[in-house]
Scaffold this motif. Structure first.
Motif, PDB file in Angstrom:
ATOM      1  N   SER A 120      15.481  40.970  45.355  1.00 39.06           N
ATOM      2  CA  SER A 120      14.310  41.556  46.039  1.00 39.06           C
ATOM      3  C   SER A 120      15.654  41.857  47.329  1.00 39.06           C
ATOM      4  N   MET A 121      16.541  41.201  46.987  1.00 41.35           N
ATOM      5  CA  MET A 121      17.612  41.540  47.597  1.00 41.35           C
ATOM      6  C   MET A 121      18.501  43.258  47.360  1.00 41.35           C
ATOM      7  N   SER A 122      17.989  43.434  45.587  1.00 43.25           N
ATOM      8  CA  SER A 122      18.753  44.818  45.362  1.00 43.25           C
ATOM      9  C   SER A 122      17.770  46.172  45.447  1.00 43.25           C
ATOM     10  N   THR A 123      16.390  45.531  46.475  1.00 43.58           N
ATOM     11  CA  THR A 123      15.239  46.591  46.403  1.00 43.58           C
ATOM     12  C   THR A 123      16.026  47.360  47.855  1.00 43.58           C
ATOM     13  N   ARG A 124      17.279  47.296  48.256  1.00 43.24           N
ATOM     14  CA  ARG A 124      17.401  48.118  49.222  1.00 43.24           C
ATOM     15  C   ARG A 124      18.774  49.103  48.766  1.00 43.24           C
ATOM     16  N   ARG A 125      18.559  48.780  47.991  1.00 46.91           N
ATOM     17  CA  ARG A 125      20.271  49.958  46.910  1.00 46.91           C
ATOM     18  C   ARG A 125      21.121  49.662  47.768  1.00 46.91           C
ATOM     19  N   ARG A 126      21.930  49.211  48.057  1.00 46.87           N
ATOM     20  CA  ARG A 126      23.299  49.040  48.819  1.00 46.87           C
ATOM     21  C   ARG A 126      24.706  48.113  48.018  1.00 46.87           C
ATOM     22  N   TRP A 127      25.452  48.475  47.689  1.00 47.69           N
ATOM     23  CA  TRP A 127      25.828  48.224  45.522  1.00 47.69           C
ATOM     24  C   TRP A 127      26.412  46.948  46.840  1.00 47.69           C
ATOM     25  N   LYS A 128      27.382  47.074  48.084  1.00 49.45           N
ATOM     26  CA  LYS A 128      28.411  45.867  48.648  1.00 49.45           C
ATOM     27  C   LYS A 128      27.812  44.328  48.642  1.00 49.45           C
ATOM     28  N   PRO A 129      26.055  44.456  49.155  1.00 50.30           N
ATOM     29  CA  PRO A 129      26.293  42.973  49.074  1.00 50.30           C
ATOM     30  C   PRO A 129      25.402  42.530  47.800  1.00 50.30           C
ATOM     31  N   VAL A 130      25.363  43.382  46.324  1.00 48.16           N
ATOM     32  CA  VAL A 130      24.670  43.828  45.437  1.00 48.16           C
ATOM     33  C   VAL A 130      26.165  43.355  44.512  1.00 48.16           C
ATOM     34  N   VAL A 131      27.394  43.487  44.130  1.00 48.05           N
ATOM     35  CA  VAL A 131      28.635  42.613  43.914  1.00 48.05           C
ATOM     36  C   VAL A 131      28.886  41.711  44.713  1.00 48.05           C
ATOM     37  N   ALA A 132      28.837  41.612  46.148  1.00 49.45           N
ATOM     38  CA  ALA A 132      29.246  40.223  46.899  1.00 49.45           C
ATOM     39  C   ALA A 132      28.390  38.933  46.287  1.00 49.45           C
ATOM     40  N   VAL A 133      27.019  38.742  46.368  1.00 44.95           N
ATOM     41  CA  VAL A 133      26.248  38.023  45.779  1.00 44.95           C
ATOM     42  C   VAL A 133      26.318  38.313  43.790  1.00 44.95           C
ATOM     43  N   GLY A 134      26.473  39.011  43.321  1.00 37.73           N
ATOM     44  CA  GLY A 134      27.352  38.975  41.730  1.00 37.73           C
ATOM     45  C   GLY A 134      28.263  37.771  41.944  1.00 37.73           C
ATOM     46  N   PHE A 135      29.570  37.855  42.257  1.00 37.72           N
ATOM     47  CA  PHE A 135      30.788  37.065  42.698  1.00 37.72           C
ATOM     48  C   PHE A 135      29.960  35.565  42.996  1.00 37.72           C
ATOM     49  N   VAL A 136      28.746  35.307  44.143  1.00 37.12           N
ATOM     50  CA  VAL A 136      28.797  34.429  43.849  1.00 37.12           C
ATOM     51  C   VAL A 136      28.030  33.879  42.676  1.00 37.12           C
ATOM     52  N   TRP A 137      26.689  34.883  42.330  1.00 36.59           N
ATOM     53  CA  TRP A 137      26.371  34.032  40.662  1.00 36.59           C
ATOM     54  C   TRP A 137      26.952  33.362  39.903  1.00 36.59           C
ATOM     55  N   VAL A 138      27.894  34.262  39.267  1.00 39.40           N
ATOM     56  CA  VAL A 138      28.969  33.797  38.459  1.00 39.40           C
ATOM     57  C   VAL A 138      29.860  32.826  38.591  1.00 39.40           C
ATOM     58  N   ALA A 139      30.248  32.384  40.113  1.00 41.77           N
ATOM     59  CA  ALA A 139      30.963  31.262  40.029  1.00 41.77           C
ATOM     60  C   ALA A 139      30.520  30.257  40.312  1.00 41.77           C
TER      61      ALA A 139
END
Length: 441
Positions: free
Chosen positions: A116-135
């Motif tokens: 749902s967040m990625s549907t906005r197509r904004r790279w910065k939030p996607v990368v930030a949440v990606g780090f949280v997911w990996v952590a």
């Protein structure tokens, strides 16, 4: 000023608002999130509950049971947080990703929040949440999992789990970007369709307006000549009380004949309109469009004007062998039999425009300079047909005609449509002149 396309980065582009979900569309998303979480939880429970309880201490069994209960509880919390994913997409994705560090049941909810967040197509939030997911994945595999009694820790399995988590996140983010791009595409196509409909409506309105203007111009050209004759002779009957009976009969006859001609030509125009509207089409009841007059009918026009009391003289000496014989004209050169105009190389549209210009100029002269002599000059200069109509700014006050002021405007438009130009105004001798230059083609 040249318009420039926007080159703003995707993070600054305002995303298309998500469509309102129907009850079933909302329900199946929750079912997918819960189902995915249950699959991961079932795999984890298989490993936890597959151990022999007798081999573990009572305290270890209590820890395992508490861990399973906490996993289920945090998973339910993650599912409840999904209702906020549209208003607070980044916050919801971060919270559900953090919950997945403790609860494997929350993995499904976190995946849906990431899409749902990625549907906005904004790279910065996607990368930030990606780090949280990996952590969160690293915390579960390296910290939480080893602390559970009886759980075997394998570094290779931990690395595989981390790679799988990254792959799942990439799939979720890609899916969200695809959904967002498709949503923007549909919105763009919808806007284009609406714009095309508006433009089509404007084109239709413009076409209708042009057709109204054309019809008004044709009616003015056709009727103004005869109506002005009616006004002229009616004015004579009004102001002249010394006319003999024969003169009165002659004036009344001219009024009657011009009234009949005006009615006939009006019926022809209305018949054309009816046939264009489809009335009587195919059954022979529609009236055929009459041929529009050209310079071939100029002798009849001048004769009609002279019968109405105008003093019209023609100068066509500049045409040479392409001139015509006009009955009653001051000058005449060789012409074909029947006295019809023969202009080699002159198109019918230009000839028709020249005829209408002469007709309207004579009508204006009759209105504003009644009784004054009128000079008509037709000449060929280079690649142009020159038409000039002169009359002095004086005349009999017998007729008081009301003028719309649109005649000269219509003539200018007609000349421009034919590819030429038209000028009018006072000349050096104090008279009024209308000059039209049309292409000889």
């Amino acid at each position: 000023m040249t318009a420039r396309l926007s080159t703003a980065p995707p993070d600054r582009v305002v995303p298309t608002p998500a469509p309102r979900l129907r009850p079933w569309s909302r329900l199946w998303r929750y079912l997918v999130a819960v189902g995915l979480g249950l699959v991961v939880l079932f795999g984890n429970l298989t490993e936890l509950l597959g151990q022999d309880p007798a081999a573990l201490s009572e305290e270890a069994n209590v820890v395992i049971g508490g861990f399973v209960l906490l996993d289920l509880l945090l998973g339910v919390v993650a599912v409840c947080l999904l209702s906020l994913r549209r208003r607070f997409p980044v916050l919801t994705a971060v919270l559900t990703a953090c919950l997945s560090a403790i609860s494997v049941f929350a993995v499904g909810s976190a995946a849906l929040a990431i899409v749902s967040m990625s549907t906005r197509r904004r790279w910065k939030p996607v990368v930030a949440v990606g780090f949280v997911w990996v952590a969160a994945t690293a915390f579960y595999e390296l910290v939480l999992r080893p602390s559970i009694p009886g759980m075997m820790v394998d570094s290779a399995l931990s690395w595989a789990s981390g790679g799988l988590a990254i792959a799942i996140y990439a799939i979720c983010a890609t899916t969200g970007f695809y959904i967002g791009a498709r949503r923007d595409l549909l919105a763009s196509l919808r806007d284009r369709a609406e714009t095309a409909e508006r433009e089509q409506a404007l084109r239709e309105e413009s076409a209708r307006e042009s057709e109204r203007t054309r019809i008004a111009r044709e009616m003015h050209d056709v009727l103004a000549h005869h109506i002005s004759l009616l006004s002229l002779h009616a004015g004579v009957l009004t102001y002249r009380t010394d006319l003999t009976r024969q003169e009165t009969v002659d004036a009344a006859t001219i009024i009657q004949s011009n009234a009949q001609l005006a009615l006939t030509e009006l019926r022809q125009i209305l018949g054309v309109l009816r046939s264009r509207d489809g009335e009587g089409a195919g059954d022979g009841s529609g009236l055929a469009e009459p041929p529009q007059p050209t310079l071939a009918e100029l002798p009849a026009l001048l004769a009609d004007s002279r019968e109405g009391g105008m003093r019209v003289s023609l100068d066509a000496s500049g045409l040479g062998d392409e001139a015509m014989t006009i009955a009653g004209a001051d000058r005449a050169v060789s012409a074909p039999e029947g006295g019809r105009a023969e202009f080699e190389g002159l198109s019918e549209s230009v000839s028709r425009a020249a005829y209408r210009i002469i007709q309207e100029a004579l009508t204006n002269a009759r209105k504003h300079a009644a009784g004054a002599p009128v000079t008509l000059e037709i000449d060929r200069r280079g690649g142009e047909l020159l038409v000039a109509v002169r009359n002095p700014l004086r005349g009999s006050p017998a007729v008081s005609s009301m003028s719309s002021g649109m005649g000269l405007t219509g003539l200018r438009e007609r000349a421009e449509l034919a590819g030429g130009s038209l000028a009018h105004g006072a000349d050096r001798d104090g008279g009024f002149i209308v000059t039209a230059r049309l292409p000889w083609q």
